[in-house]
Design a protein around this motif. Structure first.
Motif, PDB file in Angstrom:
ATOM      1  N   GLY A 148      21.270  38.394  14.265  1.00 57.29           N
ATOM      2  CA  GLY A 148      21.113  37.577  15.351  1.00 57.29           C
ATOM      3  C   GLY A 148      21.864  38.131  16.502  1.00 57.29           C
ATOM      4  O   GLY A 148      21.564  38.123  17.550  1.00 57.29           O
ATOM      5  N   GLN A 149      23.125  38.743  16.281  1.00 55.88           N
ATOM      6  CA  GLN A 149      23.685  39.424  17.488  1.00 55.88           C
ATOM      7  C   GLN A 149      22.995  40.593  18.266  1.00 55.88           C
ATOM      8  O   GLN A 149      23.015  40.653  19.293  1.00 55.88           O
ATOM      9  N   GLN A 151      19.683  40.724  18.325  1.00 48.33           N
ATOM     10  CA  GLN A 151      18.588  40.163  18.912  1.00 48.33           C
ATOM     11  C   GLN A 151      18.998  39.728  20.401  1.00 48.33           C
ATOM     12  O   GLN A 151      18.552  39.885  21.148  1.00 48.33           O
ATOM     13  N   GLN A 152      20.305  39.005  20.388  1.00 48.20           N
ATOM     14  CA  GLN A 152      20.987  38.841  21.491  1.00 48.20           C
ATOM     15  C   GLN A 152      21.071  40.034  22.300  1.00 48.20           C
ATOM     16  O   GLN A 152      20.997  39.971  23.835  1.00 48.20           O
ATOM     17  N   ASN A 172      12.597  35.732  16.570  1.00 45.75           N
ATOM     18  CA  ASN A 172      13.371  35.012  15.520  1.00 45.75           C
ATOM     19  C   ASN A 172      13.031  35.758  14.257  1.00 45.75           C
ATOM     20  O   ASN A 172      13.883  35.189  13.123  1.00 45.75           O
ATOM     21  N   ILE A 175      16.319  36.090  11.717  1.00 47.66           N
ATOM     22  CA  ILE A 175      17.411  35.544  12.563  1.00 47.66           C
ATOM     23  C   ILE A 175      17.918  34.288  11.853  1.00 47.66           C
ATOM     24  O   ILE A 175      16.938  33.269  11.377  1.00 47.66           O
ATOM     25  N   GLN A 176      19.116  34.035  11.653  1.00 48.39           N
ATOM     26  CA  GLN A 176      19.540  32.649  10.840  1.00 48.39           C
ATOM     27  C   GLN A 176      19.239  31.494  11.983  1.00 48.39           C
ATOM     28  O   GLN A 176      19.270  31.544  13.001  1.00 48.39           O
ATOM     29  N   ILE A 179      21.301  30.584  15.041  1.00 45.03           N
ATOM     30  CA  ILE A 179      20.959  31.561  16.308  1.00 45.03           C
ATOM     31  C   ILE A 179      19.528  31.571  16.740  1.00 45.03           C
ATOM     32  O   ILE A 179      19.106  31.586  17.926  1.00 45.03           O
ATOM     33  N   VAL A 180      18.628  31.130  15.831  1.00 49.80           N
ATOM     34  CA  VAL A 180      17.215  30.827  16.434  1.00 49.80           C
ATOM     35  C   VAL A 180      17.296  29.636  17.426  1.00 49.80           C
ATOM     36  O   VAL A 180      16.768  29.705  18.439  1.00 49.80           O
TER      37      VAL A 180
END
Length: 243
Positions: A148-149, A151-152, A172, A175-176, A179-180
């Motif tokens: 998730g990090q 992806q950010q 997504n 991704i958890q 975070i989605v």
């Protein structure tokens, strides 16, 4: 079904028309038309393997079209390499994120600086307002971040370009859920508050309905349905999206 403007309409920021693409002898994209209205969040939808990622790569110049046109604003993109397309103001977040795992968060973000002639000289503060975790891990290697990090970080890196169009390929994936939700909130802010045009490949129908203003559905390399998101009917979902 409400129709979105046909490719080439004056209000289109991105217009793909008659796109054909081959892998070797395999015909992958068949006369694809795609219109992304300025200020819209257009969701490109379809089952796995129908050509969505291939179309995005063709738009970015990462795969060559056999025929067809790609227009961004007033610019015809045919023959332009990917970095020149980015320079025009297209931010691209590929499937799988593709950050640089050995570079720090800051170094990953700095990659985008200088691509646009009138772009920022340093990473804009706006990036850290959108993704506070990136400031916290500024000197951590990208490969040490969670999915998730990462992806950010990938979205932040694309935003460093100060793009006019942001293209996201399944942001997504892997991704958890919490975070989605956060990523969805940020895309909504960028699109509805900042006016950033978004082209989004998304498999999850609830997420697409929440974010999208328009949709285009692909099936076997063709665009088979399009319209305003509130006109996405159960019949279209059953025929082209249900698994």
């Amino acid at each position: 079904m409400s129709a979105v403007p046909s490719p080439g309409a004056a209000e289109d920021l991105l217009a793909v028309s008659g796109a054909n693409l081959y892998y070797g002898q395999s015909h992958i994209l068949w006369d694809v038309d795609l219109a992304v209205r300025k200020g819209s969040c257009t969701c490109l939808m379809g089952r796995n393997g129908v050509g969505k990622t291939t179309l995005l790569k063709a738009i970015m110049g990462l795969l060559p079209l056999r025929s067809g046109q790609v227009r961004f604003g007033r610019d015809e993109l045919a023959g332009r390499p990917a970095h020149l397309r980015a320079r025009l103001g297209i931010g691209y977040v590929p499937q799988g994120r593709e950050i640089f795992p050995q570079l720090t968060v800051l170094e990953n973000l700095q990659v985008g600086l200088g691509i646009r002639a009138a772009g920022p000289a340093q990473v804009p503060e706006r990036i850290f307002e959108l993704f506070p975790i990136l400031r916290q891990f500024l000197h951590r290697r990208g490969g040490d971040l969670s999915g998730g990090q990462q992806q950010q970080l990938a979205i932040g890196r694309a935003l460093v370009l100060d793009p006019t169009l942001l293209i996201l390929d399944e942001p997504n994936e892997g991704i958890q859920p919490n975070i989605v939700r956060e990523i969805g909130d940020i895309i909504i802010r960028l699109n509805r508050e900042a006016g950033l045009t978004v082209l989004l490949v998304e498999q999850k129908l609830p997420f697409a309905r929440r974010l999208g203003t328009d949709f285009v559905v692909m099936e076997k390399g063709r665009a088979v349905a399009r319209g305003a998101m509130d006109a996405l009917t159960d019949e279209v979902v059953r025929q082209y999206l249900a698994v």
